[in-house]
Design an enzyme around this catalytic site. Sequence first.
Site, mmCIF file in Angstrom:
data_model
loop_
_atom_site.group_PDB
_atom_site.id
_atom_site.type_symbol
_atom_site.label_atom_id
_atom_site.label_comp_id
_atom_site.label_asym_id
_atom_site.label_seq_id
_atom_site.Cartn_x
_atom_site.Cartn_y
_atom_site.Cartn_z
ATOM 1 N N CYS A 79 71.077 97.501 113.751
ATOM 2 C CA CYS A 79 69.935 98.406 113.726
ATOM 3 C C CYS A 79 70.314 99.734 113.078
ATOM 4 O O CYS A 79 70.476 99.776 111.867
ATOM 5 C CB CYS A 79 69.342 98.551 115.125
ATOM 6 S SG CYS A 79 67.586 98.933 115.051
ATOM 7 N N HIS A 110 68.333 93.207 116.902
ATOM 8 C CA HIS A 110 69.361 93.282 117.960
ATOM 9 C C HIS A 110 69.767 91.879 118.423
ATOM 10 O O HIS A 110 69.244 91.381 119.419
ATOM 11 C CB HIS A 110 68.820 94.071 119.152
ATOM 12 C CG HIS A 110 68.693 95.531 118.872
ATOM 13 N ND1 HIS A 110 69.739 96.416 119.049
ATOM 14 C CD2 HIS A 110 67.662 96.261 118.402
ATOM 15 C CE1 HIS A 110 69.342 97.631 118.708
ATOM 16 N NE2 HIS A 110 68.078 97.568 118.312
ATOM 17 N N GLU A 128 72.309 90.964 119.940
ATOM 18 C CA GLU A 128 72.991 90.956 121.251
ATOM 19 C C GLU A 128 72.035 90.588 122.385
ATOM 20 O O GLU A 128 72.451 90.090 123.426
ATOM 21 C CB GLU A 128 73.668 92.313 121.521
ATOM 22 C CG GLU A 128 72.761 93.504 121.815
ATOM 23 C CD GLU A 128 72.246 94.222 120.560
ATOM 24 O OE1 GLU A 128 72.219 93.604 119.483
ATOM 25 O OE2 GLU A 128 71.865 95.410 120.672
HETATM 26 N N1 GLN Z 1 66.865 105.104 115.250
HETATM 27 C C1 GLN Z 1 66.629 103.977 114.410
HETATM 28 C C2 GLN Z 1 65.147 103.659 114.283
HETATM 29 O O1 GLN Z 1 64.372 104.058 115.112
HETATM 30 C C3 GLN Z 1 67.384 102.764 114.888
HETATM 31 C C4 GLN Z 1 66.979 102.285 116.234
HETATM 32 C C5 GLN Z 1 67.979 101.360 116.862
HETATM 33 O O2 GLN Z 1 69.136 101.345 116.477
HETATM 34 N N2 GLN Z 1 67.550 100.606 117.850
HETATM 35 O O3 GLN Z 1 64.742 102.981 113.372
#
Ligand code: GLN
Length: 547
Positions: A385, A519, A521
Site C-alpha cells: 500500500c 493488503h 496480509e
Molecule cells: N496513505 C495511503 C493512502 O491513503 C496508503 C494507505 C495504506 O497504506 N493503507 O492511499
Amino acid sequence: MSETSVKYVFITGGVVSSLGKGLASASLASLLISRGFKVRLRKLDPYLNVDPGTMSPFQHGECFVTDDGAETDLDLGHYERFTGVAAKKTDNVTTGKIYSEVLEKERKGDYLGATIQVIPHVTDAIKSFITSEIKDEDFVLCEIGGTVGDIESLPFIEAIRQLRNELGAFKSCFLHVTLVPFINAAQELKTKPTQHSVKELQGMGIQPDILLCRSEVPIPTDQKNKIALFCNLDKSSVIEAPDVKSIYEVPIKYHESRLDLQILKHFNLKNIKKANLKVWKNIIKTQRESEGFVNIGVVGKYTSIIDSYKSLIEALTHGGFFNKTKVDIKWIDAEQLEKSSSCENIFRDVHGILVPGGFGERGALGKINAIQYARLNKIPFFGICLGMQLAVIEFAKNVIKVKNAYSTEFGKTSFPIISLLTEWMTKDGIEIRDLKSQYGGTMRLGSYECHLKENSKIIKIYNKNVIHERHRHRYEVNMSLCNGFEENGLIFSGLSPNKELPEILELRDHPWYIGVQFHPELKSKPFDPHPLFSSFIKASLDKSRLL
Ligand code: GLN
C-alpha cells in the site's frame, strides 16, 4: 440446523484487558468447526467511534478490513485466521454505530414519539445486531470488548442478559475469561480477582456458565475447585488456560482443557463428531521443526506498537511456515533512515526489506531511502500500500529523475504521481469518492478484482491471472505520469479491470521486488499462507544463503 436452533456463546472478559479474549473466541470457533459445526464470530466494541477506521494505530492497533469493505477491530483478523471464515460488515459493531442508528431512527420519527432510552431502545438495537442475518449457522460466538465493570460496556451486558431470558440456557451460554495471577512473593496463584469479577457480572444479572481462567502456569485442581465453589459453578466448568509459546497452540490447549466439550455439554449436544485437530497439529509440528532463519526489516511509523501490524506479523510467520523457516522481524523506525548513509548499518543483518501500509508524510523520506537501498543492493523488497506508493515515488525521483515526484497526501507537488483519484470501478459500477465528504469511511475499502499480466513474476507467484485482494487507501498511482517506467524496468504487472489503476508493480532486473496497492496480509492463514508472503520469505531465505 434451522434459524431457531442457532446457539449463542457470549464471551466477556474480567479482571484486566489484553487477556486474549479474541484469541479465545477464535480458538473456540476453530474447535467447533473441527467438529463439523458452522460458526459465525461477532465482536461488540463498547467505544464511541462509529468504527475503528479513524482511530490511531498507536491507540487501537491495526484496523482489519473485510472483503465487503468494513473497517473493523483487529480481533476479526484472529477470527479469520483461526477459522478461515471471511468476516463481514455485520460482524462488528460499536456503541457509536448503535447510537447513530438509534438517533437516525429517532430523527425519522420511527419511534412514534416515544422517549428514547438505553433500555429498551439501545439494548433492542444491540440485540437485533447480535441476532441479525443468521441463516444456517449452528453457533454464533459473540465477544464483548473491554472488561466487565467498564461504564461503556453496560448496555451490551444488559442486552446479553435479556437475550438469555429470551433464548433460554440451551440456546445461550456465558463464557467469562478471567485472570488467575501468580504472585511471585507468595509463590501462589490467586483466585480472588476472578471471584470479584464474577461477582461484578452477577451484580448485572449474569451468572457465567463457563470460566476460562488465564494464568502463567497450570492451575492445580484444588484452586479450580475453589473458584467453582466461590463462583457458583460446577467444577468441570472452570477451565484453565495457561500461557503458551505460540498463539497457534491455543486451539489444541483449549481442547485438552475440555473447553469445547464443556460447551457441548452446556448445550446438551450429544453424539457429536470428534474434534479433528490435524490442521493445528501440523502447524505446531511445522513451527517446531522449522530450521531455516530469516531476518526481515520492517520499516514503518508505528513500529513501537506491534499490534499496529498484527496481520502483517502473522502473514510473515505463515510465509515462514511455508518455507519451514523461522522469521525474525527487525523493527526499524523510518525516521532513523532519513540519512541514506544509515541504511548500510541498519540493513547489514537483514535478508528482506518490507515497507508496510501507513498514513501521512512522517518517515516517508526514510522509507524512500530504504526502498532505494533494497533496489540497488538487490535485497528482496516488498512494498504494501503506502510501501508501493513510495516505491513509485522512489523510482520516479531516482531513476526517471523527476525530482518533484511526490504524493498529494503529503502536500502540494508539481508532479503528483500519487494522487487522490475521485472514482474507481466496483462490481456494482463506478464508485465516486466525494472529496467534500467526511474523513471516516471515505477510502477505497474491501475486496477488488485485479488482472495480472502474462509472463510477469506475479502471475507465477499467484498461479492465476485474476485475483481479489482487500484495499484500504485514499490515494492511487497516477498512471498518466508514469511515462518511462516500463522502459526502465518497473512493470505494472497487476491492473484494475478497467486498466486505469496500477495494483501491482515489479522490477525486472531484481531477485524479488514487488509492490502491491492492496493488503495481502489480511487474507493469509496459518493453514493457507498467502503466496506473496511465502514467495517473499523464500527469496529472503535465498538471500540469507548468499550472505
Ligand atoms: N496513505 C495511503 C493512502 O491513503 C496508503 C494507505 C495504506 O497504506 N493503507 O492511499
